[in-house]
Design a protein around this motif. Structure first.
Motif, mmCIF file in Angstrom:
data_model
loop_
_atom_site.group_PDB
_atom_site.id
_atom_site.type_symbol
_atom_site.label_atom_id
_atom_site.label_comp_id
_atom_site.label_asym_id
_atom_site.label_seq_id
_atom_site.Cartn_x
_atom_site.Cartn_y
_atom_site.Cartn_z
ATOM 1 N N ALA A 1 68.110 -28.993 -30.391
ATOM 2 C CA ALA A 1 66.733 -28.552 -30.156
ATOM 3 C C ALA A 1 65.770 -29.738 -30.178
ATOM 4 C CB ALA A 1 66.328 -27.522 -31.211
ATOM 5 N N HIS A 2 65.975 -30.646 -31.110
ATOM 6 C CA HIS A 2 65.073 -31.794 -31.227
ATOM 7 C C HIS A 2 65.258 -32.772 -30.083
ATOM 8 C CE1 HIS A 2 62.990 -35.133 -33.378
ATOM 9 N NE2 HIS A 2 62.264 -34.118 -33.791
ATOM 10 N N GLY A 3 66.486 -32.958 -29.648
ATOM 11 C CA GLY A 3 66.753 -33.902 -28.565
ATOM 12 C C GLY A 3 66.478 -33.318 -27.197
ATOM 13 N N ALA A 4 67.136 -32.203 -26.888
ATOM 14 C CA ALA A 4 67.027 -31.634 -25.537
ATOM 15 C C ALA A 4 65.721 -30.870 -25.334
ATOM 16 C CB ALA A 4 68.222 -30.722 -25.257
ATOM 17 N N TRP A 5 65.433 -29.939 -26.224
ATOM 18 C CA TRP A 5 64.265 -29.088 -26.010
ATOM 19 C C TRP A 5 62.962 -29.857 -26.236
ATOM 20 C CZ3 TRP A 5 60.516 -26.940 -29.384
ATOM 21 C CH2 TRP A 5 59.697 -25.992 -28.771
ATOM 22 N N LEU A 6 62.838 -30.539 -27.371
ATOM 23 C CA LEU A 6 61.574 -31.215 -27.694
ATOM 24 C C LEU A 6 61.359 -32.462 -26.836
ATOM 25 C CD1 LEU A 6 59.088 -31.271 -29.581
ATOM 26 C CD2 LEU A 6 60.437 -32.719 -31.096
ATOM 27 N N LYS A 7 62.335 -33.363 -26.843
ATOM 28 C CA LYS A 7 62.130 -34.660 -26.176
ATOM 29 C C LYS A 7 62.225 -34.574 -24.655
ATOM 30 C CE LYS A 7 63.044 -37.807 -29.924
ATOM 31 N NZ LYS A 7 63.397 -37.041 -31.093
ATOM 32 N N PHE A 8 63.129 -33.748 -24.142
ATOM 33 C CA PHE A 8 63.232 -33.603 -22.693
ATOM 34 C C PHE A 8 62.301 -32.515 -22.164
ATOM 35 C CE2 PHE A 8 67.511 -35.540 -23.356
ATOM 36 C CZ PHE A 8 67.353 -36.630 -22.515
ATOM 37 N N GLY A 9 62.194 -31.416 -22.914
ATOM 38 C CA GLY A 9 61.423 -30.271 -22.440
ATOM 39 C C GLY A 9 59.941 -30.351 -22.745
ATOM 40 N N VAL A 10 59.590 -30.374 -24.022
ATOM 41 C CA VAL A 10 58.181 -30.322 -24.423
ATOM 42 C C VAL A 10 57.447 -31.601 -24.040
ATOM 43 C CG1 VAL A 10 56.600 -30.132 -26.385
ATOM 44 C CG2 VAL A 10 58.630 -28.681 -26.280
ATOM 45 N N PHE A 11 57.956 -32.732 -24.507
ATOM 46 C CA PHE A 11 57.292 -34.010 -24.240
ATOM 47 C C PHE A 11 57.676 -34.597 -22.893
ATOM 48 C CE2 PHE A 11 57.524 -34.414 -29.067
ATOM 49 C CZ PHE A 11 56.264 -33.891 -29.243
ATOM 50 N N GLY A 12 58.848 -34.257 -22.410
ATOM 51 C CA GLY A 12 59.384 -34.887 -21.205
ATOM 52 C C GLY A 12 59.896 -36.277 -21.541
ATOM 53 N N LEU A 13 60.822 -36.739 -20.768
ATOM 54 C CA LEU A 13 61.396 -38.057 -21.045
ATOM 55 C C LEU A 13 60.332 -39.146 -20.941
ATOM 56 C CD1 LEU A 13 63.962 -39.394 -21.933
ATOM 57 C CD2 LEU A 13 64.621 -39.628 -19.549
ATOM 58 N N ALA A 14 59.433 -39.036 -19.968
ATOM 59 C CA ALA A 14 58.368 -40.037 -19.825
ATOM 60 C C ALA A 14 57.446 -40.023 -21.045
ATOM 61 C CB ALA A 14 57.572 -39.775 -18.554
ATOM 62 N N GLY A 15 57.129 -38.828 -21.550
ATOM 63 C CA GLY A 15 56.281 -38.725 -22.733
ATOM 64 C C GLY A 15 56.953 -39.295 -23.972
ATOM 65 N N THR A 16 58.246 -39.016 -24.110
ATOM 66 C CA THR A 16 59.005 -39.555 -25.241
ATOM 67 C C THR A 16 59.051 -41.074 -25.175
ATOM 68 O OG1 THR A 16 60.346 -37.553 -25.385
ATOM 69 C CG2 THR A 16 61.281 -39.547 -26.362
ATOM 70 N N MET A 17 59.314 -41.598 -23.983
ATOM 71 C CA MET A 17 59.364 -43.053 -23.822
ATOM 72 C C MET A 17 57.983 -43.669 -24.072
ATOM 73 S SD MET A 17 61.947 -43.187 -20.556
ATOM 74 C CE MET A 17 61.936 -44.957 -20.385
ATOM 75 N N GLY A 18 56.946 -42.987 -23.628
ATOM 76 C CA GLY A 18 55.594 -43.471 -23.878
ATOM 77 C C GLY A 18 55.261 -43.505 -25.359
ATOM 78 N N PHE A 19 55.704 -42.482 -26.109
ATOM 79 C CA PHE A 19 55.475 -42.454 -27.551
ATOM 80 C C PHE A 19 56.164 -43.623 -28.220
ATOM 81 C CE2 PHE A 19 56.930 -41.102 -31.812
ATOM 82 C CZ PHE A 19 55.693 -41.032 -32.435
ATOM 83 N N PHE A 20 57.410 -43.880 -27.871
ATOM 84 C CA PHE A 20 58.128 -45.012 -28.450
ATOM 85 C C PHE A 20 57.423 -46.321 -28.114
ATOM 86 C CE2 PHE A 20 61.247 -42.010 -29.552
ATOM 87 C CZ PHE A 20 62.170 -42.599 -30.407
ATOM 88 N N GLY A 21 56.944 -46.440 -26.881
ATOM 89 C CA GLY A 21 56.193 -47.631 -26.492
ATOM 90 C C GLY A 21 54.919 -47.785 -27.294
ATOM 91 N N SER A 22 54.236 -46.660 -27.608
ATOM 92 C CA SER A 22 52.992 -46.725 -28.379
ATOM 93 C C SER A 22 53.242 -47.189 -29.811
ATOM 94 C CB SER A 22 52.290 -45.365 -28.395
ATOM 95 O OG SER A 22 52.943 -44.461 -29.272
ATOM 96 N N LEU A 23 54.483 -47.045 -30.281
ATOM 97 C CA LEU A 23 54.841 -47.500 -31.623
ATOM 98 C C LEU A 23 55.269 -48.969 -31.635
ATOM 99 C CD1 LEU A 23 56.969 -44.433 -32.775
ATOM 100 C CD2 LEU A 23 54.624 -44.987 -33.450
ATOM 101 N N GLY A 24 55.332 -49.568 -30.458
ATOM 102 C CA GLY A 24 55.750 -50.956 -30.370
ATOM 103 C C GLY A 24 57.233 -51.132 -30.081
ATOM 104 N N TYR A 25 57.934 -50.035 -29.871
ATOM 105 C CA TYR A 25 59.349 -50.112 -29.524
ATOM 106 C C TYR A 25 59.495 -50.170 -28.013
ATOM 107 C CZ TYR A 25 60.267 -48.579 -34.305
ATOM 108 O OH TYR A 25 60.317 -48.474 -35.668
ATOM 109 N N PRO A 26 60.621 -50.675 -27.521
ATOM 110 C CA PRO A 26 60.848 -50.600 -26.076
ATOM 111 C C PRO A 26 60.875 -49.130 -25.654
ATOM 112 C CG PRO A 26 62.510 -51.992 -27.144
ATOM 113 C CD PRO A 26 61.725 -51.332 -28.229
ATOM 114 N N PRO A 27 60.139 -48.761 -24.630
ATOM 115 C CA PRO A 27 60.123 -47.354 -24.203
ATOM 116 C C PRO A 27 61.515 -46.787 -23.922
ATOM 117 C CG PRO A 27 58.352 -48.541 -23.143
ATOM 118 C CD PRO A 27 59.193 -49.570 -23.869
#
Length: 135
Positions: A25-51
């Motif tokens: 649920a956390h990986g597929a539904w939240l990260k792919f579904g709710v946030f979308g992969l682009a949103g998840t990558m953007g969040f990681f980038g906002s933390l200073g990690y490679p997107p």
């Protein structure tokens, strides 16, 4: 009264299914579904990690969740997710204790790291697709 030898495989099964469903649920539904992969990558980038790390985490959580549900590579999948959960714990550390706090607290990913270690120690338990290793 049942013995630990009789109940431990079913306790491991219950933990394995609970962790698997949660990770899926956390990986597929939240990260792919709710946030979308682009949103998840953007969040990681906002933390200073490679997107791209956001994509790696989303895929790892999804695959580990499936592996745990099916009872395949349970020890490996559990141990592989411990660093992910420790990283999430560090990310949320400054937000305080409760995960309901703005930005989420650190207790939930810390608890998941510990339960993944317990699962790795217990192994797959009952009703796993993988056959147990010979003793």
């Amino acid at each position: 009264m049942p013995t630990p030898h009789q109940t431990t495989p079913y306790a491991a099964l219950l933990l394995r299914l609970s962790l698997g469903i949660l990770l899926l649920a956390h990986g597929a539904w939240l990260k792919f579904g709710v946030f979308g992969l682009a949103g998840t990558m953007g969040f990681f980038g906002s933390l200073g990690y490679p997107p791209a790390l956001g994509a790696v985490v989303a895929i790892a959580e999804t695959l580990a969740g499936l592996a745990l549900i099916l009872g395949l590579w349970v020890r490996v999948a559990s141990l592989a997710l411990v660093p992910v959960m420790l990283g999430a714990t560090l990310v949320h550390l400054g937000n305080g204790w409760l995960f309901s706090a703005p930005g989420g607290g650190w207790e939930f990913p810390a608890f998941l790291a510990v339960t993944l270690l317990v699962q790795a120690g217990l192994g797959a338990g009952a009703h796993a697709l993988a056959r147990p290793a010979a003793a």
